[in-house]
Scaffold this motif. Structure first.
Motif, PDB file in Angstrom:
ATOM      1  N   CYS A 267      -3.119  -4.782   7.974  1.00 13.75           N
ATOM      2  CA  CYS A 267      -2.144  -3.691   7.989  1.00 13.75           C
ATOM      3  C   CYS A 267      -1.762  -3.326   9.421  1.00 13.75           C
ATOM      4  O   CYS A 267      -2.626  -3.109  10.272  1.00 13.75           O
ATOM      5  CB  CYS A 267      -2.725  -2.477   7.272  1.00 13.75           C
ATOM      6  SG  CYS A 267      -1.636  -1.062   7.320  1.00 13.75           S
TER       7      CYS A 267
ATOM      8  N   LYS B 265      -3.262   0.205  10.622  1.00 16.08           N
ATOM      9  CA  LYS B 265      -4.662   0.587  10.380  1.00 16.08           C
ATOM     10  C   LYS B 265      -5.216   1.502  11.474  1.00 16.08           C
ATOM     11  O   LYS B 265      -5.988   2.418  11.171  1.00 16.08           O
ATOM     12  CB  LYS B 265      -5.557  -0.642  10.187  1.00 16.08           C
ATOM     13  CG  LYS B 265      -5.671  -1.544  11.376  1.00 16.08           C
ATOM     14  CD  LYS B 265      -6.563  -2.736  11.026  1.00 16.08           C
ATOM     15  CE  LYS B 265      -6.548  -3.678  12.206  1.00 16.08           C
ATOM     16  NZ  LYS B 265      -6.641  -5.056  11.833  1.00 16.08           N
TER      17      LYS B 265
ATOM     18  N   CYS C 201       0.873  -1.186   0.000  1.00 11.96           N
ATOM     19  CA  CYS C 201       0.000   0.000   0.000  1.00 11.96           C
ATOM     20  C   CYS C 201       0.909   1.235   0.000  1.00 11.96           C
ATOM     21  O   CYS C 201       1.746   1.393   0.892  1.00 11.96           O
ATOM     22  CB  CYS C 201      -0.887  -0.014   1.250  1.00 11.96           C
ATOM     23  SG  CYS C 201      -1.758   1.538   1.525  1.00 11.96           S
TER      24      CYS C 201
ATOM     25  N   THR D 245      -5.300   6.860  -0.308  1.00 14.54           N
ATOM     26  CA  THR D 245      -5.822   5.686  -1.007  1.00 14.54           C
ATOM     27  C   THR D 245      -7.170   5.315  -0.407  1.00 14.54           C
ATOM     28  O   THR D 245      -7.537   5.811   0.651  1.00 14.54           O
ATOM     29  CB  THR D 245      -4.827   4.502  -0.913  1.00 14.54           C
ATOM     30  OG1 THR D 245      -5.377   3.384  -1.565  1.00 14.54           O
ATOM     31  CG2 THR D 245      -4.498   4.142   0.511  1.00 14.54           C
TER      32      THR D 245
ATOM     33  N   CYS E 173      -6.330  -3.625   4.311  1.00 11.13           N
ATOM     34  CA  CYS E 173      -6.314  -2.826   5.548  1.00 11.13           C
ATOM     35  C   CYS E 173      -6.440  -3.724   6.789  1.00 11.13           C
ATOM     36  O   CYS E 173      -5.908  -3.397   7.848  1.00 11.13           O
ATOM     37  CB  CYS E 173      -7.428  -1.785   5.537  1.00 11.13           C
ATOM     38  SG  CYS E 173      -7.270  -0.585   4.201  1.00 11.13           S
TER      39      CYS E 173
ATOM     40  N   GLN F 108       0.781   3.109   3.166  1.00 12.00           N
ATOM     41  CA  GLN F 108       1.515   2.510   4.281  1.00 12.00           C
ATOM     42  C   GLN F 108       2.999   2.891   4.189  1.00 12.00           C
ATOM     43  O   GLN F 108       3.632   3.251   5.183  1.00 12.00           O
ATOM     44  CB  GLN F 108       1.373   0.980   4.278  1.00 12.00           C
ATOM     45  CG  GLN F 108       1.876   0.369   5.575  1.00 12.00           C
ATOM     46  CD  GLN F 108       2.228  -1.095   5.448  1.00 12.00           C
ATOM     47  OE1 GLN F 108       3.059  -1.469   4.614  1.00 12.00           O
ATOM     48  NE2 GLN F 108       1.611  -1.930   6.257  1.00 12.00           N
TER      49      GLN F 108
ATOM     50  N   CYS G 237      -3.768   4.850  10.583  1.00 11.92           N
ATOM     51  CA  CYS G 237      -4.097   5.358   9.248  1.00 11.92           C
ATOM     52  C   CYS G 237      -5.571   5.690   9.055  1.00 11.92           C
ATOM     53  O   CYS G 237      -5.892   6.766   8.562  1.00 11.92           O
ATOM     54  CB  CYS G 237      -3.692   4.310   8.218  1.00 11.92           C
ATOM     55  SG  CYS G 237      -4.425   4.569   6.606  1.00 11.92           S
TER      56      CYS G 237
HETATM   57  S1  SF4 Z   1      -4.869   0.860   6.760  1.00 14.04           S
HETATM   58 FE1  SF4 Z   1      -4.073   2.608   5.574  1.00 14.04          FE
HETATM   59  S2  SF4 Z   1      -1.912   2.203   5.307  1.00 14.04           S
HETATM   60 FE2  SF4 Z   1      -2.886   0.276   5.888  1.00 14.04          FE
HETATM   61  S3  SF4 Z   1      -3.395  -0.751   3.981  1.00 14.04           S
HETATM   62 FE3  SF4 Z   1      -5.187   0.419   4.574  1.00 14.04          FE
HETATM   63  S4  SF4 Z   1      -4.957   2.414   3.539  1.00 14.04           S
HETATM   64 FE4  SF4 Z   1      -2.970   1.390   3.491  1.00 14.04          FE
END
Ligand code: SF4
Length: 220
Positions: free
Chosen positions: A192, A195, A20, A183, A189, A23, A198
């Motif tokens: 991730c 998360k 991502c 994004t 997510c 990320q 973000c």
């Molecule tokens: S939580 Fe945010 S950083 Fe993580 S994959 Fe989703 S959009 Fe990308």
């Protein structure tokens, strides 16, 4: 273009960027980090690879672990899990060793082969660093996957090289502007590590760092 060492990006960021772009921006531009199970397991596997030893000779092969690499042309630096030097007349001379050697990078990954290109692009970038450092041409490398305990051969053709160069250029573009890409939320997510940092910032369309600072100010 030739980059100065202070502008080098981390090679390991290619993994984040392919997973991502946001990320990657959060980690490498905004310096946010949060461990989850996937990242901790990955770190343990790499630590084991790097701890085994630095330099080992097996017949016609020299195995070097944890080798620091960089490329001024790509503007990246990092560490190769393993570099194998195979004795070969078509190879290059290695300082302090007799004979000539072909250079083969090997990257260790937890799990099994991914659907995206992250591992292949990271390995190709490593190969391009080694080519610049050792003045050689590297035709192939290997990805070793911990879960299936198998190596996958990766050939460094023009397509993978071009893809690697243009992705790293895009990363430098974001980095120079200090811009963390936005994004949409996807199924990635859920796995991730960022998360919690973000998603609230994403919904409010502000940077994660700014979001956290605002929340801290509110609790003071
Ligand atoms: S939580 Fe945010 S950083 Fe993580 S994959 Fe989703 S959009 Fe990308």
């Amino acid at each position: 273009m030739i980059y100065s060492p202070e502008d080098y990006l981390m090679l390991s960021g290619i993994q984040h960027f392919c997973f991502c772009k946001r990320q990657w921006g959060l980690i490498h531009i905004e310096q946010q980090w949060s461990d989850n199970l996937l990242t901790v397991e990955g770190d343990i596997l790499h630590k084991n690879v790097h701890d085994i030893g630095f330099d080992e000779k097996r017949g016609d092969k020299i195995v070097v672990r944890g080798m620091a690499i960089n490329s001024a042309e790509l503007g990246v630096s990092g560490v190769c899990d393993v570099v194998e030097f195979m004795r070969s007349e078509d190879g290059v001379s290695i300082f302090g060793r007799e004979g000539k050697y072909k250079v083969i990078p090997v990257e260790y990954k937890r799990g099994k082969p991914k659907e995206n290109d992250a591992d292949r692009l990271q390995l190709a970038a490593q190969a391009m660093c080694l080519e610049e450092m050792l003045c050689c041409k590297i035709e192939k490398g290997f990805l070793y996957y911990g879960e299936i305990r198998r190596r996958e051969e990766i050939v460094f053709d023009d397509e993978i090289r071009q893809k690697t160069v243009s992705m790293i250029k895009e990363m430098h573009g974001y980095f120079e502007r200090g811009y963390t890409p936005k994004t949409k939320r996807t199924k990635s997510c859920n796995a991730c590590s960022l998360k919690d940092i973000c998603l609230p910032g994403l919904q409010k369309n502000i940077s994660a760092g700014k979001y956290i600072r605002e929340r801290l100010d509110e609790t003071e």
